[in-house]
Design a protein around this motif. Structure first.
Motif: not given
Length: 232
Positions: A144-147, A166-181
């Motif tokens: 919910e926070d990521r959305h 599809k792009a949103r789903s990709m961003l939700l699932k892929q690992p990243h360090d933080g919001i800047d990424d």
């Protein structure tokens, strides 16, 4: 995230300062620190620390400059945005530092004990001066926070920009360090979109824009056969 903020505030109450281990978090740092401040009610402060009582320090600070912030500007919380660069003078005089401020936040990219090994922090400052709180990485936050974060970042882009499912789903699932990424990936994808379509086309960031490379540059001229006469 609300539970994380509560834990961070509780840490601040019982420790000298908070060592906030946060990679790629500059976009949300002020809001995070101020939310922690609201929950810090120790030392006779029933309403926490107000936003105007925060000071964010990036450059090297001396005890004299920090004393000025406290005594003359009414600062009650100081945030060292580059915690690895806190001067030895400030580290050595950390007791007076805490006497001047109700909350001290040191933003660092790794465990403070690693800073000790690199001679950036003294052992006493790391052991007695701070308690560590680690900001959750992107894929460990509630969905919910990521959305919500994706909605906010998309809203800050040029008017009319939307994010394909599809792009949103990709961003939700892929690992990243933080919001800047995440912001960086969206910015790069927006650039690909703009370079690959006409100016009046809908601004929709797709999964292909997220993954693709820049389109090949158009050829402005073709090679023409030589008009020089053949050698005799």
């Amino acid at each position: 995230m609300d539970q994380w903020l509560k834990n961070a505030a509780e840490t601040a109450k019982h420790g000298f300062a908070v060592a906030l281990v946060a990679k790629a978090s500059s976009l949300e740092l002020p809001a995070l620190c101020k939310e922690i401040g609201k929950r810090v009610t120790s030392r006779g402060r029933t309403n926490g620390i107000t936003p105007n009582e925060f000071r964010f320090v990036r450059d090297a600070a001396t005890m004299g400059s920090l004393h000025y912030l406290s005594e003359n500007e009414g600062a009650r919380a100081v945030v060292f945005q580059e915690g690895e660069k806190i001067s030895p003078e400030v580290q050595e005089d950390h007791v007076r530092l805490m006497q001047q401020f109700c909350l001290v936040v040191c933003v660092v990219s790794s465990d403070p004990m690693l800073l000790v090994q690199r001679n950036a922090w003294s052992l006493e400052f790391a052991r007695r001066g701070t308690r560590m709180v680690t900001l959750p990485t992107w894929n460990k936050r509630p969905e919910e926070d990521r959305h919500k974060i994706l909605d906010l970042l998309t809203a800050r882009m040029p008017l009319g920009t939307t994010l394909e499912a599809k792009a949103r789903s990709m961003l939700l699932k892929q690992p990243h360090d933080g919001i800047d990424d995440i912001k960086q990936r969206l910015t790069e994808a927006f650039g690909r979109m703009k370079r690959s379509q006409s100016e009046d086309a809908p601004r929709i960031i797709t999964a292909e824009h997220m993954l693709g490379s820049d389109p090949a540059p158009r050829r402005t001229s073709e090679r023409r056969p030589s008009t020089n006469p053949p050698a005799a």
